[in-house]
Design an enzyme around this catalytic site. Structure first.
Site, PDB file in Angstrom:
ATOM      1  CB  SER A 101      -0.960  -0.048   1.197  1.00 40.50           C
ATOM      2  OG  SER A 101      -2.010   0.863   1.056  1.00 40.50           O
ATOM      3  CG  ASP A 227      -6.774  -3.435  -2.908  1.00 37.95           C
ATOM      4  OD1 ASP A 227      -7.350  -2.619  -2.182  1.00 37.95           O
ATOM      5  OD2 ASP A 227      -5.552  -3.680  -2.814  1.00 37.95           O
ATOM      6  CG  HIS A 254      -5.545  -2.822   0.686  1.00 39.99           C
ATOM      7  ND1 HIS A 254      -4.896  -2.460  -0.484  1.00 39.99           N
ATOM      8  CD2 HIS A 254      -4.975  -2.077   1.680  1.00 39.99           C
ATOM      9  CE1 HIS A 254      -3.987  -1.536  -0.217  1.00 39.99           C
ATOM     10  NE2 HIS A 254      -4.009  -1.294   1.096  1.00 39.99           N
TER      11      HIS A 254
END
Length: 283
Positions: A101, A227, A254
């Site tokens: 991320s 995601d 995610h």
């Protein structure tokens, strides 16, 4: 077999073992916003059991790092634990950097600074932006837009109520739906107990001017198909803009380090194997 032959066999076995250990890479795992080194516990276990060396970093204000997010206003300060780690590595040592991320911004930052010390950079559902956040296109491609879920953030205002927010964290009631929709109840509860506000203002200053030195570092992107944070379309756009050497896919939300740890582990091993056989300059 005489004593000399036995000794020779033992020495040969030791040399073979040392050679095997040398071939195992050192993975450095870097979390995304609000998470910490703790989120990698499944992946660290799998990697270490397979003989790899693993370091999990707590960025400033994350995990057990003592800083508070509202007091961190620059990306340099936020990423200092990773920068300090890379600076302390011996010049002859190389690591595999893994960023999840917003951790993609962190590993890009140090790839500009320490390209010779990086064997491979792996981006997992990550913001993969060569120069960081410098344009509206960078924001569109690499920054999560969670507006579809409503008012999801708890904001902090460390510089006062009239200044821009300095920190953000997804509210508890939204965490499962957004971050961990395919993860177990146990991991979701663990995360809800350990998540901390992320330094929103600091992340907004993540802009890098390192030139093309970063192109010395081979890159792998691992896509996450379900995601809700860095959406698949955003991932594809970043891959097209700054094409990595290899792309893998994990069928997960995610947080594949929870929901698809086996798949993710296999992708990391494939990426490691790719980097070992793929020729790239000065690596």
């Amino acid at each position: 077999m005489g004593e000399e032959g036995k000794t020779s066999s033992v020495e040969q076995g030791q040399q073979e073992q040392e050679l095997k250990q040398k071939k195992k890479q050192h993975f450095v795992l870097v979390h995304g916003i609000s998470h910490g080194a703790w989120c990698w516990y499944r992946i660290r276990s799998l990697l270490e059991t397979s003989g790899h060396r693993v370091t999990c970093i707590d960025l400033a204000g994350a995990g057990i790092h003592p800083a508070q997010a509202d007091a961190i206003v620059s990306f340099e300060d936020y990423n200092k634990p990773l920068v300090d780690f890379m600076a302390a590595l011996p010049d002859e040592e190389q690591v595999i950097l893994v960023g999840h991320s917003a951790g993609g911004l962190s590993i890009t930052h140090v790839s500009h600074k320490f390209s010779k010390k990086i064997h491979l950079a792996i981006y997992i559902a990550a913001s993969m932006l060569k120069s960081g956040i410098k344009s509206d296109q960078d924001i569109k491609d690499g920054i999560p837009d969670l507006s579809q879920f409503g008012d999801v953030y708890e904001l902090g205002f460390g510089l006062g109520p009239s200044a821009p927010p300095t920190s953000a964290m997804i509210r508890k009631e939204f965490q499962r739906k957004i971050l961990y929709c395919q993860s177990s109840d146990e991991d979701t509860i663990l995360a809800s107990m350990l998540l901390r506000p992320g330094p929103l203002l600091a992340l907004s200053t993540a802009a890098f001017d390192g030139g093309d030195e970063i192109e010395r570092v081979p890159r792998v992107y691992i896509k996450t198909t379900e995601d809700h944070v860095v959406k698949p379309a955003q991932q594809e756009d970043m891959i097209k803009r700054w094409t990595p050497n290899q792309v893998f896919t994990v069928d997960s939300d995610h947080s594949p380090f929870f929901s698809a740890s086996g798949q993710l582990f296999n992708c990391l091993l494939k990426a490691e194997a790719f980097a070992c056989v793929s020729p790239h300059s000065d690596h």
